[in-house]
Design a protein around this motif. Structure first.
Motif, PDB file in Angstrom:
ATOM      1  N   HIS A  43     102.254  89.621  74.454  1.00  0.00           N
ATOM      2  CA  HIS A  43     101.130  88.747  74.763  1.00  0.00           C
ATOM      3  C   HIS A  43     100.462  88.149  73.527  1.00  0.00           C
ATOM      4  CE1 HIS A  43     101.571  90.698  78.650  1.00  0.00           C
ATOM      5  NE2 HIS A  43     100.652  89.918  79.166  1.00  0.00           N
ATOM      6  N   ARG A  85      93.669  95.073  77.561  1.00  0.00           N
ATOM      7  CA  ARG A  85      95.089  95.443  77.641  1.00  0.00           C
ATOM      8  C   ARG A  85      95.273  96.584  78.640  1.00  0.00           C
ATOM      9  NH1 ARG A  85      97.366  92.398  73.735  1.00  0.00           N
ATOM     10  NH2 ARG A  85      96.196  92.060  71.799  1.00  0.00           N
ATOM     11  N   HIS A 140     102.401  95.566  75.355  1.00  0.00           N
ATOM     12  CA  HIS A 140     101.499  94.495  75.782  1.00  0.00           C
ATOM     13  C   HIS A 140     101.201  93.550  74.623  1.00  0.00           C
ATOM     14  CE1 HIS A 140      97.886  92.431  77.182  1.00  0.00           C
ATOM     15  NE2 HIS A 140      98.165  92.842  78.409  1.00  0.00           N
ATOM     16  N   TYR A 141     100.788  94.093  73.472  1.00  0.00           N
ATOM     17  CA  TYR A 141     100.424  93.177  72.386  1.00  0.00           C
ATOM     18  C   TYR A 141     101.643  92.437  71.840  1.00  0.00           C
ATOM     19  CZ  TYR A 141     101.757  96.053  68.210  1.00  0.00           C
ATOM     20  OH  TYR A 141     102.424  96.745  67.228  1.00  0.00           O
ATOM     21  N   ASP A 178      95.292  95.411  82.312  1.00  0.00           N
ATOM     22  CA  ASP A 178      96.593  94.857  82.725  1.00  0.00           C
ATOM     23  C   ASP A 178      97.584  95.982  83.013  1.00  0.00           C
ATOM     24  OD1 ASP A 178      95.795  92.233  82.539  1.00  0.00           O
ATOM     25  OD2 ASP A 178      96.751  91.858  80.591  1.00  0.00           O
ATOM     26  N   LEU A 179      97.703  96.927  82.087  1.00  0.00           N
ATOM     27  CA  LEU A 179      98.694  97.996  82.232  1.00  0.00           C
ATOM     28  C   LEU A 179      98.410  98.848  83.462  1.00  0.00           C
ATOM     29  CD1 LEU A 179      98.904  99.032  78.482  1.00  0.00           C
ATOM     30  CD2 LEU A 179     100.776  98.013  79.798  1.00  0.00           C
ATOM     31  N   ARG A 212     106.718  88.256  82.438  1.00  0.00           N
ATOM     32  CA  ARG A 212     106.315  86.987  81.830  1.00  0.00           C
ATOM     33  C   ARG A 212     107.387  85.906  81.952  1.00  0.00           C
ATOM     34  NH1 ARG A 212     101.614  87.037  79.251  1.00  0.00           N
ATOM     35  NH2 ARG A 212     102.113  85.213  77.974  1.00  0.00           N
ATOM     36  N   TRP A 243      99.221  96.922  86.641  1.00  0.00           N
ATOM     37  CA  TRP A 243     100.656  96.814  86.915  1.00  0.00           C
ATOM     38  C   TRP A 243     101.229  98.139  87.422  1.00  0.00           C
ATOM     39  CZ3 TRP A 243     101.395  94.306  81.480  1.00  0.00           C
ATOM     40  CH2 TRP A 243     101.034  92.952  81.534  1.00  0.00           C
ATOM     41  N   ILE A 302     107.793  94.235  80.980  1.00  0.00           N
ATOM     42  CA  ILE A 302     106.687  93.304  80.749  1.00  0.00           C
ATOM     43  C   ILE A 302     107.213  91.927  80.356  1.00  0.00           C
ATOM     44  CG2 ILE A 302     104.667  92.846  79.316  1.00  0.00           C
ATOM     45  CD1 ILE A 302     104.188  95.876  79.243  1.00  0.00           C
TER      46      ILE A 302
END
Length: 319
Positions: A130, A273, A126-127, A276-277, A161, A280, A157
């Motif tokens: 993002h 974070r 994620h990081y 979001d995870l 995006r 999903w 991921i």
């Protein structure tokens, strides 16, 4: 409780399955019965002493389970809650104590095993996509080791995006997994920089490289001018020192060595974070591929298989 204890650093044989005192709680802590603990390369580095910890210690930095007791200052969690944690040492055990500030409630629709599997790798993916380099629709992204637990999450991921993902893998079986995760192009490691150039013309916008020594030079050569090299791990060994002038010669490149701690530095970042995870995963947009589940007593075998690249997807230990 039963736990894996490392009394002296070394090979997988350093992982000893034994009785161990229950962890002690402080007022802001939560005691958890561990349902699953994730296995990661950082555990290998701890075991080898590459990232030294005070001996003896219980390894493992992520997991999920059920709350067994809460400290007197804890209000957010209650006995019986399903919770998950990352970046907290001591997870290779039947019980673990985690500060409430590091703990996450696992929502309905997400299993404890799936939660355990994404606390480090999912947060990292994620990081990276993002924050380290914010992937945008149409970007070309190179993901190494795309059939591993980290690579499969990064690929998915990045696709969420809007990127075109170019993946590297070592075998035909791993290629199938990378394509199932959404990779648009899949390459072998030999000569991948040239292949990337042929596919993109000018190179990729970002390389996500957790392999390290064996891929670094070609990763740099795969970037377009002003591209980003995100070296987030070193599974093949540390990268030798480089002359920063190389970054200028290759087109004003960016090089970063990010780590998770600095991207979940606040409670707000951590929960954002995670939201979001978990969202999903619950919706089916992010599939968690758990390929191997080992009894806790077989942690040494799990490390052997991980280091020998005999695993794909996520590896879990089950107490």
């Amino acid at each position: 409780m039963r736990a894996i204890v490392i009394s002296a650093t070394g090979g997988p044989e350093a992982l000893t399955y034994t009785d161990h005192p229950d962890p002690e709680m402080n007022p802001g802590d939560v005691l958890i019965d561990v349902a699953a603990a994730g296995v990661n390369f950082i555990d290998v580095y701890h075991r080898m002493g590459r990232y030294p910890l005070s001996l003896p210690f219980v390894p493992g930095k992520e997991g999920a389970g059920t709350v067994a007791a809460v400290g007197e200052d804890v209000r957010e969690f209650a006995v019986g809650d399903t919770v998950a944690w990352g970046n907290v040492i001591g997870s290779y055990a039947s019980k673990v104590v985690v500060p409430a500030s590091h703990l996450l409630a696992v929502p309905d629709g997400v299993t404890a095993e799936s939660a355990a599997a994404i606390m480090l790798q999912g947060m990292t993916a994620h990081y990276l996509t993002h924050s380290t380099y914010e992937v945008k629709p149409g970007d070309d992204v190179l993901v190494h080791a795309a059939a591993g637990g980290m690579g499969l999450l990064l690929t998915q991921i990045a696709k969420l995006r809007g990127a075109r993902v170019i993946a590297t893998v070592s075998t035909e079986e791993k290629e199938k997994l990378a394509r199932q995760a959404g990779a648009d192009e899949v390459l072998r490691y030999s000569g991948f920089a040239e292949a990337v150039r042929e596919l993109t013309g000018s190179g990729v916008h970002v390389v996500y490289d957790g392999v390290g020594a064996t891929t670094f030079d070609e990763s740099i050569a795969s970037l377009r001018p002003r591209g980003m090299m995100a070296l987030y791990g070193q599974a093949s060994g540390p990268v030798p020192p480089i002359d920063p002038q190389i970054l200028a010669q290759r087109g004003s490149l960016f090089l970063t060595r990010p780590t998770l701690d600095f991207y979940i530095a606040t409670r707000e970042e951590l929960t954002g974070r995670a939201a979001d995870l978990f969202g999903w995963v619950a919706s089916g947009q992010l599939r968690v591929h758990i390929s191997h589940r080992y009894p806790l007593a077989e942690a040494a075998q799990a490390h052997e298989d991980l280091e020998a690249r005999r695993t794909t997807g996520k590896v879990l230990l089950i107490p």
